[in-house]
Design a protein around this motif. Structure first.
Motif, PDB file in Angstrom:
ATOM      1  N   UNK A  81      55.121  72.744   0.677  1.00  0.00           N
ATOM      2  CA  UNK A  81      54.194  71.756   1.229  1.00  0.00           C
ATOM      3  C   UNK A  81      52.903  72.417   1.694  1.00  0.00           C
ATOM      4  N   UNK A  82      53.034  73.564   2.359  1.00  0.00           N
ATOM      5  CA  UNK A  82      51.850  74.291   2.815  1.00  0.00           C
ATOM      6  C   UNK A  82      51.062  74.831   1.626  1.00  0.00           C
ATOM      7  N   UNK A  83      51.755  75.353   0.621  1.00  0.00           N
ATOM      8  CA  UNK A  83      51.068  75.885  -0.560  1.00  0.00           C
ATOM      9  C   UNK A  83      50.295  74.803  -1.299  1.00  0.00           C
ATOM     10  N   UNK A  84      50.808  73.581  -1.277  1.00  0.00           N
ATOM     11  CA  UNK A  84      50.113  72.463  -1.924  1.00  0.00           C
ATOM     12  C   UNK A  84      48.920  71.985  -1.108  1.00  0.00           C
ATOM     13  N   UNK A  85      49.057  71.958   0.201  1.00  0.00           N
ATOM     14  CA  UNK A  85      47.989  71.415   1.044  1.00  0.00           C
ATOM     15  C   UNK A  85      46.916  72.445   1.386  1.00  0.00           C
ATOM     16  N   UNK A  86      47.303  73.752   1.391  1.00  0.00           N
ATOM     17  CA  UNK A  86      46.356  74.809   1.765  1.00  0.00           C
ATOM     18  C   UNK A  86      46.490  75.989   0.799  1.00  0.00           C
ATOM     19  N   UNK A  87      46.216  75.779  -0.481  1.00  0.00           N
ATOM     20  CA  UNK A  87      46.415  76.849  -1.469  1.00  0.00           C
ATOM     21  C   UNK A  87      45.568  78.087  -1.204  1.00  0.00           C
ATOM     22  N   UNK A  88      44.430  77.914  -0.552  1.00  0.00           N
ATOM     23  CA  UNK A  88      43.546  79.044  -0.280  1.00  0.00           C
ATOM     24  C   UNK A  88      44.100  79.973   0.792  1.00  0.00           C
ATOM     25  N   UNK A  89      45.101  79.520   1.544  1.00  0.00           N
ATOM     26  CA  UNK A  89      45.636  80.328   2.646  1.00  0.00           C
ATOM     27  C   UNK A  89      46.880  81.122   2.262  1.00  0.00           C
ATOM     28  N   UNK A  90      47.560  80.723   1.200  1.00  0.00           N
ATOM     29  CA  UNK A  90      48.817  81.367   0.826  1.00  0.00           C
ATOM     30  C   UNK A  90      48.564  82.398  -0.273  1.00  0.00           C
ATOM     31  N   UNK A  91      48.715  83.670   0.074  1.00  0.00           N
ATOM     32  CA  UNK A  91      48.463  84.738  -0.896  1.00  0.00           C
ATOM     33  C   UNK A  91      49.596  84.849  -1.910  1.00  0.00           C
ATOM     34  N   UNK A  92      50.829  84.805  -1.417  1.00  0.00           N
ATOM     35  CA  UNK A  92      52.013  84.804  -2.279  1.00  0.00           C
ATOM     36  C   UNK A  92      53.070  83.925  -1.622  1.00  0.00           C
ATOM     37  N   UNK A  93      53.943  83.394  -2.465  1.00  0.00           N
ATOM     38  CA  UNK A  93      54.958  82.441  -2.013  1.00  0.00           C
ATOM     39  C   UNK A  93      56.327  82.920  -2.473  1.00  0.00           C
ATOM     40  N   UNK A  94      57.279  82.960  -1.544  1.00  0.00           N
ATOM     41  CA  UNK A  94      58.653  83.341  -1.872  1.00  0.00           C
ATOM     42  C   UNK A  94      59.575  82.203  -1.462  1.00  0.00           C
ATOM     43  N   UNK A  95      60.301  81.650  -2.439  1.00  0.00           N
ATOM     44  CA  UNK A  95      61.227  80.545  -2.190  1.00  0.00           C
ATOM     45  C   UNK A  95      62.652  81.057  -2.358  1.00  0.00           C
ATOM     46  N   UNK A  96      63.405  81.047  -1.264  1.00  0.00           N
ATOM     47  CA  UNK A  96      64.768  81.582  -1.246  1.00  0.00           C
ATOM     48  C   UNK A  96      65.750  80.419  -1.200  1.00  0.00           C
ATOM     49  N   UNK A  97      66.564  80.282  -2.239  1.00  0.00           N
ATOM     50  CA  UNK A  97      67.543  79.185  -2.287  1.00  0.00           C
ATOM     51  C   UNK A  97      66.882  77.844  -1.983  1.00  0.00           C
ATOM     52  N   UNK A  98      65.777  77.556  -2.644  1.00  0.00           N
ATOM     53  CA  UNK A  98      65.065  76.313  -2.372  1.00  0.00           C
ATOM     54  C   UNK A  98      64.723  75.601  -3.671  1.00  0.00           C
ATOM     55  N   UNK A  99      64.391  74.319  -3.548  1.00  0.00           N
ATOM     56  CA  UNK A  99      64.067  73.496  -4.704  1.00  0.00           C
ATOM     57  C   UNK A  99      62.938  72.538  -4.340  1.00  0.00           C
ATOM     58  N   UNK A 100      62.434  71.840  -5.363  1.00  0.00           N
ATOM     59  CA  UNK A 100      61.328  70.899  -5.151  1.00  0.00           C
ATOM     60  C   UNK A 100      61.798  69.448  -5.086  1.00  0.00           C
ATOM     61  N   UNK A 101      63.012  69.195  -5.530  1.00  0.00           N
ATOM     62  CA  UNK A 101      63.552  67.829  -5.490  1.00  0.00           C
ATOM     63  C   UNK A 101      65.072  67.919  -5.446  1.00  0.00           C
ATOM     64  N   UNK A 102      65.684  67.205  -4.512  1.00  0.00           N
ATOM     65  CA  UNK A 102      67.144  67.182  -4.448  1.00  0.00           C
ATOM     66  C   UNK A 102      67.660  66.115  -5.400  1.00  0.00           C
ATOM     67  N   UNK A 103      68.493  66.531  -6.331  1.00  0.00           N
ATOM     68  CA  UNK A 103      69.040  65.619  -7.338  1.00  0.00           C
ATOM     69  C   UNK A 103      70.554  65.677  -7.290  1.00  0.00           C
ATOM     70  N   UNK A 104      71.192  64.531  -7.114  1.00  0.00           N
ATOM     71  CA  UNK A 104      72.643  64.465  -7.063  1.00  0.00           C
ATOM     72  C   UNK A 104      73.186  63.704  -8.270  1.00  0.00           C
ATOM     73  N   UNK A 105      74.321  64.195  -8.796  1.00  0.00           N
ATOM     74  CA  UNK A 105      75.074  63.371  -9.728  1.00  0.00           C
ATOM     75  C   UNK A 105      75.631  62.190  -8.931  1.00  0.00           C
ATOM     76  N   UNK A 106      76.098  61.163  -9.623  1.00  0.00           N
ATOM     77  CA  UNK A 106      76.647  60.006  -8.921  1.00  0.00           C
ATOM     78  C   UNK A 106      77.813  60.420  -8.025  1.00  0.00           C
ATOM     79  N   UNK A 107      78.685  61.272  -8.553  1.00  0.00           N
ATOM     80  CA  UNK A 107      79.853  61.694  -7.788  1.00  0.00           C
ATOM     81  C   UNK A 107      79.475  62.492  -6.557  1.00  0.00           C
TER      82      UNK A 107
END
Length: 260
Positions: free
Chosen positions: A104-130
């Motif tokens: 969210x910060x990288x999207x709103x303030x791209x000029x401030x984030x030099x590098x981004x590290x995402x640990x065990x993270x995702x952009x959208x939570x998707x569940x099967x029906x079960x």
């Protein structure tokens, strides 16, 4: 320990390492029901050579306050803290929900984030029906059982049970309102259609056995990133404590690499 008042919350944070160290500060953001101590190994390493910031999200650890209902509002807390510390540009490292805040910060303030590290993270939570039905049903059980079930599932098979129990206890100390509201915030979080806008060099590092936020969902996100490096480690959802040395080494190699 230093604290900052932000919109009805008291944020507790650590500001360590040399101000004139190697490179821009590194900022660590923990995940749902965790606290800033999740990053002990990483902070000890990086604070030897550069400025390091970590904090407890509102309602977590030693930070007070509740009231936020979205990941975007948590991102606002982070930016308020960095503005208070007069940190304009930084490396951002987020675990799980902390990775959602970081995107969210990288999207709103791209000029401030030099590098981004995402640990065990995702952009959208998707569940099967079960799985969706299972997760919905889990919210109907007693609160402590809900927390225990989710934390138990976060670790790879074979992780010491006594350590898992300690993390369950710590997570259950997070106020129920905070836990349940931010559980809903994570389920509602969705920037998958926007991650192509993130031009910041990004490392996505994930546990092979992560069933909370499966590798497949992370890879779906990675495909959409213009500049992403992917690492898979032999662990579950809690890489900062399951594989601390390997995670630290991977982050260090990424943030220290010279631009191509």
């Amino acid at each position: 320990m230093p604290q900052l008042e932000v919109d009805g919350a008291t944020l507790t944070y650590d500001d360590e390492g040399p101000r004139d160290g190697d490179g821009v500060p590194v900022v660590f953001v923990h995940g749902w029901t965790a606290n800033r101590r999740r990053w002990d190994h990483q902070v000890a390493h990086f604070a030897a050579s550069r400025r390091v910031i970590r904090f407890d999200l509102r309602g977590h650890g030693e930070s007070g306050g509740a009231g936020v209902k979205t990941v975007q509002e948590l991102a606002g807390d982070l930016l308020a803290l960095l503005d208070h510390l007069e940190i304009e540009r930084f490396v951002l490292v987020g675990h799980s929900m902390g990775g959602m805040i970081s995107q969210t910060v990288a999207l709103s303030h791209p000029d401030r984030v030099e590098r981004l590290v995402l640990v065990n993270s995702i952009a959208r939570m998707t569940y099967s029906r079960g799985r969706g039905l299972l997760m919905a049903a889990s919210t109907l059980v007693p609160f402590k059982l809900f927390v225990a079930t989710n934390i138990q599932r976060a670790f790879a098979p074979g992780y010491p049970k006594d350590e898992i129990r300690a993390y369950i206890k710590s997570s259950a100390d997070t106020p129920r309102e905070v836990v349940m509201t931010l559980y809903g915030a994570m389920r509602a979080f969705d920037v998958l259609d926007r991650v192509g806008e993130i031009r910041t060099p990004t490392l996505m590092i994930h546990g092979y056995y992560d069933i909370q936020l499966p590798v497949k969902q992370m890879l779906r996100m990675a495909k959409a990133y213009p500049d992403a490096t992917v690492r898979i480690l032999d662990a579950g959802h809690e890489l900062p404590v399951e594989k601390p040395a390997e995670l630290t080494a991977a982050i260090d190699a990424f943030v220290s690499a010279k631009p191509s």
